[in-house]
Design an enzyme around this catalytic site. Sequence first.
Site, PDB file in Angstrom:
ATOM      1  N   HIS A 289      -8.986   4.328  -1.820  1.00  0.00           N
ATOM      2  CA  HIS A 289      -7.879   3.894  -1.236  1.00  0.00           C
ATOM      3  C   HIS A 289      -7.470   3.319  -2.448  1.00  0.00           C
ATOM      4  O   HIS A 289      -7.524   1.384  -2.429  1.00  0.00           O
ATOM      5  CB  HIS A 289      -7.861   3.220   0.186  1.00  0.00           C
ATOM      6  CG  HIS A 289      -6.803   2.392   0.306  1.00  0.00           C
ATOM      7  ND1 HIS A 289      -5.328   3.307  -0.325  1.00  0.00           N
ATOM      8  CD2 HIS A 289      -6.371   1.413   0.845  1.00  0.00           C
ATOM      9  CE1 HIS A 289      -4.315   2.047   0.389  1.00  0.00           C
ATOM     10  NE2 HIS A 289      -5.141   0.675   0.908  1.00  0.00           N
TER      11      HIS A 289
ATOM     12  N   CYS B  95       0.349  -1.261   0.218  1.00  0.00           N
ATOM     13  CA  CYS B  95       0.525  -0.387   0.540  1.00  0.00           C
ATOM     14  C   CYS B  95       0.732   1.405   0.551  1.00  0.00           C
ATOM     15  O   CYS B  95       0.564   2.341  -0.401  1.00  0.00           O
ATOM     16  CB  CYS B  95      -0.844  -0.143   1.116  1.00  0.00           C
ATOM     17  SG  CYS B  95      -1.546  -1.462   1.035  1.00  0.00           S
TER      18      CYS B  95
END
Lengths: 385, 127
Positions: free
Chosen positions: A332, A83
């Site tokens: 996200h 991430c």
Amino acid sequence: MRKTAIVGVGCTKVGEHWDKGLRDLAVEASLRAMDDAKLYDVDYVLVGNMMSGYLQNQEHLGALVADSLGLRGAGAAKIEAACASGGMAVHIGCQLVASGSADSVLVVGVEKMTDATTPEVTKALAMAEDQEYSAYMGASFVGLNALVARAYMRAYGVKQEDIALFPVICHKHALNNEFAQFRFPITVEAVMNSPIVADPLHLLECAGIGDGAAAVLLMPLEEARGASDSPVEVLASTVSTDKFSLHQRDDFTSFRATRASAEAAFKKAGLRAEDIDVLEVHDAFAVLGLIALEDLGFAERGKAADLIREGGIEIGGEIPTNTFGGLKARGHPVGATGVYQIVELVRQLRGEAGKNQVPGAERGYAQNIGGVGTTITAHILGRVD
Amino acid sequence: MSASGYLREAPRRYRLEGAACKGCGAIHFPPRAVCDRCGGRDFEARELSGEGELLAYTIIRHPPKGFEGQAPYAIGIVQLKEGVRVLAQITDCDPAELREGAKVEAVMRRIREDGGFIEYGYKFRPA
């Protein structure tokens, strides 16, 4: 080493882009950044992305995106750090410019998540973790962060309602962000009444699944002064890693890699936490927002909820945080997230944040996490006068 | 998962085989090439007791691909009496009755079926 500046930014809306593929999203964000900078020839293209190999059966994104932009001959590579792929791509881009290896670098973060089913995305996200000893046991990425939430609440006696205030504020900020995925207000009650994904984490404490891309153009500061009306300087770009798996660390309620990357970044920039006017933290799960505020020095350990309750992270507060909605509400799209954070800080520092403008913002900080606190990048940006 | 990859991990998954650093005595699970306490590279195999304490746990309700049929199930961090921490499913219990600090012990269990062959490994249950 040369000083580095950001001369152009651009992004797509985060959401379910059924009509756009991975390449389309990356190209759209890149062209917006190039139009913003009026710079169409770059030496290097870096693509921040985590899951294209699994979700799209597509790797080799560097050359794919460079060619799609007509940048034949440019150096190009995909940068992957779970991430933190986006933050890491920006970090590597800064190194290329600072070292003199490249005079212009396009960094684009992209993730296309809605082509796959939720179990497939859940499996892909768990690839950030040790496949042999964590994922093998059936641990989901949400589940590992749920362990953090439980340990944090237990260690400091923090109530879940206090943690739930973080996504409420993120959603409030996203109302004024045309690129945000979730532009609607939520309440603490709504968070607490949403389904539990992995105890104790509720659905509305977790960032969702979305598609998106964000891009920035980097140049040496000296050249940027002539090329751009409003360059933003990269005052520091650092990264730190920790023991790979959460369960192997001594403390589950604080991330060493946040503290180490922050210490290095503040030292490099010659600044302290109180010098930061606007903050972007990696709130993939609400509790991570609180832990970040503590690890970065904006609140004492276990006390971030007090800062949040007193309005400290809202526009006009002590340290306005996730002013475009953060991971929870802006969205996200994993490999793009770290680049969205930089785009949003640049908009604040240029005074282009609209209704969410932090008055007089001069310096911004972005924290991007890969894995459960495993790889963490830090960027400090400053307005150029 | 490939058959060779599965068999390679069998000593760890079937017997909790860790490694003791010959330099500083630190015990590692899984075994490492470099001791992160002293930098040593010489180890001897050390089978772990499987006895430990539950430090933190969660209940997975939305599992990854391959675990769909098992949810909800508990996952926890266990500190073994050798000081090593492992992550595993907590089984043979009502997840709602789990508590941090509970004594647990390792058991050999089926983890999942993947592509026709059955994968085994350690889970923990209340002791």
